[in-house]
Design a protein around this motif. Structure first.
Motif: not given
Length: 198
Positions: A26-38
């Motif tokens: 699974l790859l999770i992408e998005g701009p900084s601060g979008a909540g990817k890590s959580t």
């Protein structure tokens, strides 16, 4: 109607798109601060299969604040391509305080893998993944969350990082590559087209 208190609707869509859990990537992408890590942590915690996924965060791969492109290439070359051949892959860590790479972290095939962070989803990496996720967020919300997380460390680099990320997204268009598109609220992520009251 009950207001949701977590990202369960987004997780449900991810499980539906993934199908039978196995050794998927699974790859999770998005701009900084979008909540990817959580969200990546939530997917790992609630993984429906018997094997807990390994979680690789792109923050560990960037060779410094100007390292977005280098990390995106290294992800494909060193980790995803070997795994696609059934071979051991690796990622190389970076010591942000000392300013140099550290060591290689091996990743064996045969277990699920989640990779999250800016640069995770490119045209090259998309074809090596089983599920591609995009998380978007309003700019003001993103900046508040990112600076609350990283504080004074991030602030001097925000504009330059944003420029690098805009170049990356203009070329790779990760949102278009995604199978599942989500968006961030103040506290969790929801599928695009849903409201936080649903």
């Amino acid at each position: 109607m009950t207001r949701p208190e977590d990202s369960s609707a987004a997780r449900a869509q991810a499980w539906a798109a993934l199908g039978e859990p196995g050794a998927q990537i699974l790859l999770i992408e998005g701009p900084s601060g979008a909540g990817k890590s959580t969200f990546a942590g939530e997917l790992r915690q609630h993984w429906p299969g018997p094997d807990t996924p390994r979680l690789v965060r792109m923050d560990g791969l960037y060779p410094g604040w100007s390292g977005l492109e280098a990390a995106a290439r290294a992800l494909v070359r060193d980790l995803l391509l070997p795994l696609s051949r059934g071979e051991r892959g690796f990622w190389t860590g970076y010591d942000w305080e000392a300013g140099h790479t550290t060591k290689q972290y091996p990743v064996d095939p045969g277990l699920p893998l989640i990779v999250e962070g800016c640069g995770a989803l490119s045209r090259a990496s998309a074809r090596l993944a089983d599920l591609r996720i995009w998380i978007g967020a309003e700019d003001g919300l993103r900046k508040r969350r990112a600076l609350a997380r990283d504080g004074d460390t991030y602030l001097p680099h925000w504009d330059a990082w944003q420029r690098d990320y805009e170049i990356f997204t203009a070329r790779e268009d990760p949102r278009a590559l995604a199978d599942l598109r989500l968006r961030a609220t103040e506290t969790f992520v929801i599928p695009e087209g849903h409201s936080a009251a649903e």
